[in-house]
Design a protein around this motif. Structure first.
Motif, PDB file in Angstrom:
ATOM      1  N   TRP A 118      -5.201   9.768  10.066  1.00  0.00           N
ATOM      2  CA  TRP A 118      -3.802   9.438   9.805  1.00  0.00           C
ATOM      3  C   TRP A 118      -3.587   9.245   8.314  1.00  0.00           C
ATOM      4  O   TRP A 118      -4.456   8.761   7.590  1.00  0.00           O
ATOM      5  CB  TRP A 118      -3.427   8.149  10.531  1.00  0.00           C
ATOM      6  CG  TRP A 118      -3.624   8.220  12.009  1.00  0.00           C
ATOM      7  CD1 TRP A 118      -2.720   8.572  12.953  1.00  0.00           C
ATOM      8  CD2 TRP A 118      -4.830   7.934  12.719  1.00  0.00           C
ATOM      9  NE1 TRP A 118      -3.275   8.535  14.201  1.00  0.00           N
ATOM     10  CE2 TRP A 118      -4.567   8.141  14.087  1.00  0.00           C
ATOM     11  CE3 TRP A 118      -6.104   7.515  12.327  1.00  0.00           C
ATOM     12  CZ2 TRP A 118      -5.540   7.951  15.068  1.00  0.00           C
ATOM     13  CZ3 TRP A 118      -7.078   7.330  13.291  1.00  0.00           C
ATOM     14  CH2 TRP A 118      -6.789   7.538  14.642  1.00  0.00           C
ATOM     15  N   ILE A 119      -2.380   9.630   7.856  1.00  0.00           N
ATOM     16  CA  ILE A 119      -1.983   9.426   6.462  1.00  0.00           C
ATOM     17  C   ILE A 119      -0.619   8.752   6.463  1.00  0.00           C
ATOM     18  O   ILE A 119       0.321   9.232   7.106  1.00  0.00           O
ATOM     19  CB  ILE A 119      -1.929  10.753   5.683  1.00  0.00           C
ATOM     20  CG1 ILE A 119      -3.321  11.394   5.634  1.00  0.00           C
ATOM     21  CG2 ILE A 119      -1.406  10.517   4.262  1.00  0.00           C
ATOM     22  CD1 ILE A 119      -3.337  12.797   5.084  1.00  0.00           C
ATOM     23  N   TYR A 120      -0.529   7.634   5.742  1.00  0.00           N
ATOM     24  CA  TYR A 120       0.704   6.860   5.698  1.00  0.00           C
ATOM     25  C   TYR A 120       1.255   6.818   4.276  1.00  0.00           C
ATOM     26  O   TYR A 120       0.503   6.630   3.309  1.00  0.00           O
ATOM     27  CB  TYR A 120       0.459   5.434   6.183  1.00  0.00           C
ATOM     28  CG  TYR A 120      -0.067   5.364   7.603  1.00  0.00           C
ATOM     29  CD1 TYR A 120       0.799   5.461   8.685  1.00  0.00           C
ATOM     30  CD2 TYR A 120      -1.432   5.215   7.854  1.00  0.00           C
ATOM     31  CE1 TYR A 120       0.316   5.411   9.989  1.00  0.00           C
ATOM     32  CE2 TYR A 120      -1.916   5.161   9.146  1.00  0.00           C
ATOM     33  CZ  TYR A 120      -1.041   5.258  10.217  1.00  0.00           C
ATOM     34  OH  TYR A 120      -1.516   5.215  11.502  1.00  0.00           O
ATOM     35  N   LEU A 121       2.561   6.997   4.164  1.00  0.00           N
ATOM     36  CA  LEU A 121       3.273   6.887   2.893  1.00  0.00           C
ATOM     37  C   LEU A 121       4.222   5.708   3.004  1.00  0.00           C
ATOM     38  O   LEU A 121       5.143   5.726   3.827  1.00  0.00           O
ATOM     39  CB  LEU A 121       4.034   8.184   2.598  1.00  0.00           C
ATOM     40  CG  LEU A 121       4.881   8.220   1.329  1.00  0.00           C
ATOM     41  CD1 LEU A 121       4.021   8.005   0.079  1.00  0.00           C
ATOM     42  CD2 LEU A 121       5.635   9.549   1.221  1.00  0.00           C
ATOM     43  N   GLU A 122       3.945   4.675   2.230  1.00  0.00           N
ATOM     44  CA  GLU A 122       4.717   3.431   2.301  1.00  0.00           C
ATOM     45  C   GLU A 122       4.807   2.918   3.747  1.00  0.00           C
ATOM     46  O   GLU A 122       5.860   2.495   4.220  1.00  0.00           O
ATOM     47  CB  GLU A 122       6.112   3.627   1.720  1.00  0.00           C
ATOM     48  CG  GLU A 122       6.097   3.946   0.228  1.00  0.00           C
ATOM     49  CD  GLU A 122       7.486   4.024  -0.351  1.00  0.00           C
ATOM     50  OE1 GLU A 122       8.300   4.848   0.129  1.00  0.00           O
ATOM     51  OE2 GLU A 122       7.776   3.243  -1.268  1.00  0.00           O
ATOM     52  N   GLY A 123       3.689   2.992   4.440  1.00  0.00           N
ATOM     53  CA  GLY A 123       3.602   2.440   5.786  1.00  0.00           C
ATOM     54  C   GLY A 123       4.079   3.346   6.902  1.00  0.00           C
ATOM     55  O   GLY A 123       3.983   2.986   8.078  1.00  0.00           O
ATOM     56  N   GLU A 124       4.582   4.540   6.573  1.00  0.00           N
ATOM     57  CA  GLU A 124       5.074   5.470   7.589  1.00  0.00           C
ATOM     58  C   GLU A 124       4.211   6.722   7.633  1.00  0.00           C
ATOM     59  O   GLU A 124       3.751   7.211   6.601  1.00  0.00           O
ATOM     60  CB  GLU A 124       6.530   5.858   7.314  1.00  0.00           C
ATOM     61  CG  GLU A 124       7.514   4.696   7.421  1.00  0.00           C
ATOM     62  CD  GLU A 124       8.952   5.178   7.348  1.00  0.00           C
ATOM     63  OE1 GLU A 124       9.349   5.997   8.202  1.00  0.00           O
ATOM     64  OE2 GLU A 124       9.661   4.732   6.436  1.00  0.00           O
TER      65      GLU A 124
ATOM     66  N   VAL B 220       0.863  -1.184   0.000  1.00  0.00           N
ATOM     67  CA  VAL B 220       0.000   0.000   0.000  1.00  0.00           C
ATOM     68  C   VAL B 220       0.895   1.228   0.000  1.00  0.00           C
ATOM     69  O   VAL B 220       1.609   1.497   0.963  1.00  0.00           O
ATOM     70  CB  VAL B 220      -0.939   0.013   1.223  1.00  0.00           C
ATOM     71  CG1 VAL B 220      -1.791   1.269   1.213  1.00  0.00           C
ATOM     72  CG2 VAL B 220      -1.831  -1.224   1.218  1.00  0.00           C
ATOM     73  N   ALA B 221       0.880   1.959  -1.112  1.00  0.00           N
ATOM     74  CA  ALA B 221       1.755   3.121  -1.239  1.00  0.00           C
ATOM     75  C   ALA B 221       1.270   4.284  -0.376  1.00  0.00           C
ATOM     76  O   ALA B 221       2.066   4.950   0.291  1.00  0.00           O
ATOM     77  CB  ALA B 221       1.828   3.552  -2.700  1.00  0.00           C
TER      78      ALA B 221
ATOM     79  N   GLY C 182      -2.724   1.328  -3.991  1.00  0.00           N
ATOM     80  CA  GLY C 182      -1.884   0.148  -4.012  1.00  0.00           C
ATOM     81  C   GLY C 182      -0.716   0.269  -4.967  1.00  0.00           C
ATOM     82  O   GLY C 182      -0.654   1.176  -5.815  1.00  0.00           O
ATOM     83  N   ALA C 183       0.229  -0.647  -4.859  1.00  0.00           N
ATOM     84  CA  ALA C 183       1.409  -0.660  -5.717  1.00  0.00           C
ATOM     85  C   ALA C 183       0.984  -0.785  -7.183  1.00  0.00           C
ATOM     86  O   ALA C 183       0.199  -1.652  -7.550  1.00  0.00           O
ATOM     87  CB  ALA C 183       2.314  -1.820  -5.333  1.00  0.00           C
TER      88      ALA C 183
ATOM     89  N   ILE D 279       3.936   3.354 -11.642  1.00  0.00           N
ATOM     90  CA  ILE D 279       4.110   3.638 -10.220  1.00  0.00           C
ATOM     91  C   ILE D 279       2.772   4.100  -9.634  1.00  0.00           C
ATOM     92  O   ILE D 279       1.910   4.609 -10.361  1.00  0.00           O
ATOM     93  CB  ILE D 279       5.216   4.680  -9.954  1.00  0.00           C
ATOM     94  CG1 ILE D 279       4.831   6.046 -10.517  1.00  0.00           C
ATOM     95  CG2 ILE D 279       6.549   4.218 -10.516  1.00  0.00           C
ATOM     96  CD1 ILE D 279       5.836   7.131 -10.156  1.00  0.00           C
ATOM     97  N   PRO D 280       2.563   3.900  -8.342  1.00  0.00           N
ATOM     98  CA  PRO D 280       1.289   4.295  -7.736  1.00  0.00           C
ATOM     99  C   PRO D 280       1.002   5.779  -7.973  1.00  0.00           C
ATOM    100  O   PRO D 280       1.852   6.634  -7.696  1.00  0.00           O
ATOM    101  CB  PRO D 280       1.502   4.010  -6.248  1.00  0.00           C
ATOM    102  CG  PRO D 280       2.611   3.030  -6.190  1.00  0.00           C
ATOM    103  CD  PRO D 280       3.493   3.337  -7.354  1.00  0.00           C
ATOM    104  N   THR D 281      -0.182   6.062  -8.497  1.00  0.00           N
ATOM    105  CA  THR D 281      -0.546   7.440  -8.849  1.00  0.00           C
ATOM    106  C   THR D 281      -1.944   7.744  -8.346  1.00  0.00           C
ATOM    107  O   THR D 281      -2.898   7.010  -8.628  1.00  0.00           O
ATOM    108  CB  THR D 281      -0.492   7.644 -10.373  1.00  0.00           C
ATOM    109  OG1 THR D 281       0.823   7.358 -10.852  1.00  0.00           O
ATOM    110  CG2 THR D 281      -0.867   9.071 -10.738  1.00  0.00           C
TER     111      THR D 281
END
Length: 272
Positions: A61-67, A4-5, A29-30, A189-191
């Motif tokens: 919450w907002i996550y970018l590549e899980g962070e 999940v991007a 998603g990827a 790439i995820p867009t």
């Protein structure tokens, strides 16, 4: 790369005590292209700004590549996520190639000069958007569509793992609308892209998210959710949704209420 991007969970945001976003959940998603659609004022740009850290949500919450995206430094975020906004945000009169070189800054140390690899990356980005012949032109002399293509080239030069596009085909003629969306698709790439054109969205997006008054009211593949009833509810217009004979994708034809009434009248007359 995380499967999940981008993930947003229960994101809410208010401006001047007015709720703009209500409990938004989304996943990118990827390799996916996800289109955000909705009328003006529905919250599309605000949601994107929350994701690329211009407007911090009141909750969620907002996550970018899980962070947590707000736990990353600006440089770390820029290395992972490239953004193309509606407006061309260049404050000084740079050459076109200089604007694109700015996309390399997240990968460089302070005052580190551009090397041969940087120049190659930037030239290739300009070539991809059809602007290489304009490399030495002043950015301020370009048309709106040309500026938009340069900003997309800058995002490509950034070589980020996620693209966020706010009306990427705005100001572009049909040829370049299709060229840019073809390019986005080819990148793989995820867009996440806010779009106005439902037919562009149906042709290129894997999934669509429809926003209305700050809430996601429909989510899914175009062939599953793109219906006349949804378009009527979200945009307040009548439409017919068919399958395009060449592409096999969903295609939308719009018409006014008066046109629908006239057509219905003719159908009744024929049936009678």
């Amino acid at each position: 790369m995380n499967d999940v991007a981008v993930r947003a969970e229960r994101v809410s945001l208010s401006l001047d005590k007015k709720k703009i976003l209500h409990q938004i959940d989304l996943e990118l998603g990827a390799g996916e292209i996800v289109g955000l659609l909705g009328p003006n004022g529905s919250g599309k740009s605000t949601l994107l700004k929350s994701i690329y850290r211009v407007m911090k949500p009141d909750a969620g919450w907002i996550y970018l590549e899980g962070e947590d995206v707000y736990g990353l430094s600006a440089k770390e975020c820029a290395q992972r996520m490239a953004v193309v906004r509606q407006e061309s945000s260049v404050d000084f009169d740079f050459r076109v190639d200089e604007v694109v070189w700015m996309g390399r800054s997240p990968h460089k140390k302070l005052f580190e000069p551009d090397g041969a690899e940087d120049r190659h990356i930037c030239e290739e980005a300009l070539r991809q958007v059809g602007m290489l012949d304009y490399a030495k032109r002043s950015f301020f002399t370009l048309s709106g569509g040309e500026k938009q293509r340069v900003m997309i080239a800058r995002a490509l030069a950034q070589q980020a793992k996620v693209l966020v596009l706010d009306e990427p085909t705005n100001h572009l003629d049909v040829r370049y609308q299709l060229q840019i969306m073809d390019l986005v698709q080819e990148l793989g790439i995820p867009t996440l892209a806010a779009l106005h054109d439902l037919n562009i969205a149906a042709a290129y997006c894997d999934r669509l998210l429809f926003l209305h008054e700050g809430e996601i009211v429909a989510s899914g593949a175009p062939e599953q959710i793109l219906t006349p009833a949804l378009i009527r509810d979200v945009f307040g217009v009548e439409a017919e949704v068919t399958t395009h004979p060449v592409t096999g994708k969903k295609h939308v034809y719009f018409f006014s209420g008066a046109q629908k009434a006239a057509t219905t009248g003719r159908e009744v007359a024929v049936l009678g």
